[in-house]
Design a protein around this motif. Structure first.
Motif, short mmCIF file in Angstrom:
data_model
loop_
_atom_site.label_atom_id
_atom_site.label_comp_id
_atom_site.label_asym_id
_atom_site.label_seq_id
_atom_site.Cartn_x
_atom_site.Cartn_y
_atom_site.Cartn_z
N UNK B 38 49.58 17.95 78.52
CA UNK B 38 48.70 18.00 79.87
C UNK B 38 47.85 18.90 79.91
N UNK B 42 44.28 19.00 78.32
CA UNK B 42 43.56 19.09 79.72
C UNK B 42 42.24 19.78 79.41
N UNK B 119 49.92 11.24 81.55
CA UNK B 119 49.54 11.78 82.88
C UNK B 119 48.12 12.44 83.13
N UNK B 120 47.72 12.93 81.65
CA UNK B 120 46.34 13.45 81.83
C UNK B 120 45.42 12.15 82.05
N UNK B 122 45.79 9.99 83.73
CA UNK B 122 45.87 9.51 85.43
C UNK B 122 45.14 10.46 86.12
N UNK B 123 45.31 11.98 85.60
CA UNK B 123 44.47 12.88 86.54
C UNK B 123 42.99 12.83 86.44
N UNK B 124 42.64 12.27 84.94
CA UNK B 124 41.00 12.31 84.89
C UNK B 124 40.69 10.75 84.79
N UNK B 125 41.35 9.87 85.45
CA UNK B 125 41.07 8.49 85.35
C UNK B 125 39.50 8.24 85.84
N UNK B 126 39.54 8.58 87.17
CA UNK B 126 37.94 8.34 87.91
C UNK B 126 37.14 8.99 86.80
N UNK B 127 37.02 10.16 86.45
CA UNK B 127 36.20 10.88 85.65
C UNK B 127 36.01 10.21 84.35
#
Lengths: 295, 295, 295, 295
Positions: B38, B42, B119-120, B122-127
């Protein structure tokens, strides 16, 4: 020891010294958060106000992280150097600090961050005024509000930024628990602040893209309030679809979650200490709380 | 100690705590590899997705290295903090871990890396969605697959990239053996993760140009599998003349070689310890394995 | 202990292990210099061959410094981790190593640096060939010879570059003496390599502009000889008005000077140790030399 | 011990060794400030003279900070490694050094900084001459005077730059007091120089934009005087509305303030040590001063 009373410096010290450990700890948390904001947000200020010539993402990430390390060195032996309501909250939640101290710690942290913002504003007042022709802007290439508080990237949903703040603070607290877990690998005594600094470098280099990796309600809300009052206006609270509450609530949730993950996956599985060893650690709750203050 | 049974927290702890040390170690390796992916990948994500504005080769090299250090701090006291099948394999090969633990360690590492990738993502999905107009690409300037797994430079022969992975992991393990060799200079207890972090900074700054310096089958294969399933497609396995198996097999060979070089050139030549000193270290194999888990 | 003879690994170890401490130390210096060249010059290679995309002055200065730190960790407990003829020479000059060991140390350092150059050349062979259309150049923007050896800036007189090498190695040795002077502030045991790494970062960031801050005859001459043989041609010795001998002779002079300055200004002025303390340190020369090997 | 008198090296040492601890400390402060200026200003020189190719704000901030760390390692065990009149002044003010030593310390610091400037000028003489066609300029893009001394940004009022120097030195001394306060968190013995280095990285990355963060009268005034004499002319004193006195007076005020803030907010509130513990620390003033020299 009659010599003590005869020494004038000691008498002076006696009159000023705080008898209450809570008062001492409150003042310590104020000072720590103050240091972190002046020096940490100062790194952002230097990079923004020089338009990248005297600062960059590297000086910001390293500088903010090490300003947190310095704040912990200045206060760790007195109040544990939480300098973050999310840390204090998680410490209470997992029985490492008594709940009645929490409002004092958190209040001091918010006040310290506010005072730090004001001092930083003073130091760079001339420069701020020169930067955008006397205007204090929140958006655009002459924006300066993000020196003080964090703002989300434009494309993000509120759900994503909330998850982002929860996740990054989760990793922060998980690692803080690991760093102070003497039954794990263990960081040498007195180097915890540096390792926490390295941790913050990692977090701001990996999870800082969505919304600036605040991970700390006091670090974000107090400077935001300051900018609202100092001339940027109350749009700082409206920006990013009223983003302001996310770096306040997200870190509290994430910090609790991080402590939980560490305790569930690592801490409770440590083998029981030897019987004669546990005898040396009396299960006197009060003493445990006193020790836990040093995190 | 009847007080123990009366304490509710401890009873709860007793029900959840893993009695088997192997189960504990497996969970620890899962968590460690999860943390490294992550935070480490990341750092690559932040640099790639901001197109170099909020990250660069420096934040990637320092951040990935220190995310490994953090993973070792979180897990080193429980499972030794291998977080790398090549490390676990070399430890078995040189008698520092029993072979029957190897599949558990390696399995946990692969699962942790897969979970970390998810998880990573998910965190940057929009980006990620915004980056290339909703497309998830493997090559070109809008490529994002190299956030997760490594890809070779185009001009390289497979022989050269294989040698590259063997060499870099050889240096990694040679130095890991040196760092934990108490009869050599010795790293202070509790600072081994930081020195390993510095080592990874050096390796990724010097031997990272050919194919990204994976040096870890779990760090490379699990995220690659994740990208194949998450939308980049199975071309991630075909890229670079089916390069994917090289960061899997190369590090295993290189790790073994690195341990061998260190043992042959340095370790076996250490003078014999004094007789009375060796008496304090009973040659009880089982205990030796337990200690070696802390690497 | 009859169990020892029964253990097959130990018998094997006994046959291979070097009985002579000088042979052990020679092999150790070979390995240390080898590590420093592969990883240190590797950082230059990565920056040059990627034309600054995957490396910069920062990754070079930090990476080279930390590759020296790693080399000292790998060898410090055996041979003192000199990895530099200028260091070995100064150690002999100030009575910290016996002279008869010097040729073995220096020979091993030159051989290690040569072998390291060859391995680095192999790792980046495809890339070097692709970089300038198959040509190996010494000057111009496609030059690659400075990956291995240092070259002076064009405007400099030979007197200035000689003074430059003397000065930078003087500071190097002055600080090495300070770092290992236990009667000064003192670096914690086991962290000397990291502090030496920080020192090399400072030196290459401040005194590296004139001629690349070699400060080490083996680090410069052996790679230069390798490039002469490997295809760059013997012009590598003619470049910069036959500059090649300056990073060989200058560091020897500077190292001696640095030790002298430290001893004269600091070391000899330390107050005499207490009588009962000195009794614990017998003035047995032989033992002193053995200890001094650990620098 | 008749062997001592028979040993020639020891007799030589006895003739040269300084009997007076003040003479030793004076020489130590000279050497420390010399090292900091050559290596610290050297980092600025390398960045300026290469026009940013071999140096940047990062190498300057890290390099200057670590050159201070190196200077402290070289001198800390002898004179405390103040290398800064503002530090020595604050130490006297808070009873950690006797006043009569102050002129010796400060004199040595000014002389060391002057000598360091001269040596640095010599090392980069050819380059300085080549940089602006043989001219030594104070302003403009070919300016080189700011290699040696600091100059304020053009838009600033004198009040603002004075406040700036007071604030930054206040944080410097506040943290120096914290770092050496053994009743706070505590830095491991022998790592104080590195933590002070990290502190200087933070300060120069956050409070360096207004006027370069000198925080040290000797570091600024001596090199400025050197440039005036060496060819830049006495305009170096007229620049920025006679700015030169601000990094001299400001740090003295700020240092005193920083010590005061730390003592008032943290130090005097430490709980009294146990009676039996205080018995081990006799209140013999003279011994206290001797110890305090090690800061």
């Amino acid at each position: 020891m009659p010599a003590n009373t005869a020494e004038p410096g000691k008498g002076f010290k006696h009159r000023l010294a705080l008898k209450s450990s809570l008062a001492r700890e409150t003042m310590s948390e104020f000072l720590g958060t103050f240091i972190m904001i002046v020096l940490g947000c100062g790194c952002v200020a230097q990079a923004v106000l020089s338009r990248g010539i005297f600062g960059s993402i590297i000086t910001i990430n390293v500088g903010f992280a090490m300003s947190a390390a310095m704040a912990i060195y200045a206060t760790g032996g007195v109040s544990g150097g939480h300098i973050n309501p999310a840390v204090s909250f998680a410490m209470c939640l997992f029985g490492r600090m008594t709940w009645y101290k929490l409002p004092f710690y958190v209040g001091a942290q918010f006040l310290g961050a506010f005072a730090g913002s004001a001092v930083l504003f003073g130091i760079y007042y001339d420069r701020l005024m020169a930067f955008a022709g006397g205007k204090l802007l929140i958006t655009g290439e002459n924006a300066t509000a993000h020196i003080f508080a964090t703002y989300p990237a434009p494309y993000l949903s509120l759900a994503n930024v909330f998850a982002d703040q929860v996740m990054s603070t989760m990793f922060l607290l998980m690692m803080v628990f690991a760093i102070f877990d003497s039954r794990n690998l263990g960081v040498p005594k007195g180097l915890e602040p540096v390792v926490i600094g390295l941790l913050i470098i990692v977090l701001s280099s990996s999870l800082g893209l969505n919304s600036g990796c605040a991970m700390n309600p006091a670090r974000d809300l107090s400077p935001r309030l300051f900018t609202a009052l100092a001339g940027w206006g109350f749009d700082v609270f409206r920006a990013g679809h009223h983003f302001w509450w996310i770096p306040v609530v997200g870190p509290l949730v994430g910090g609790a979650l991080g402590g939980l993950v560490y305790v569930l996956l690592i801490e409770i599985h440590h083998p029981e200490p030897e019987q004669n060893f546990s005898a040396e650690q009396p299960e006197d709750k009060q003493e445990k709380y006193e020790l836990s203050v040093i995190m």
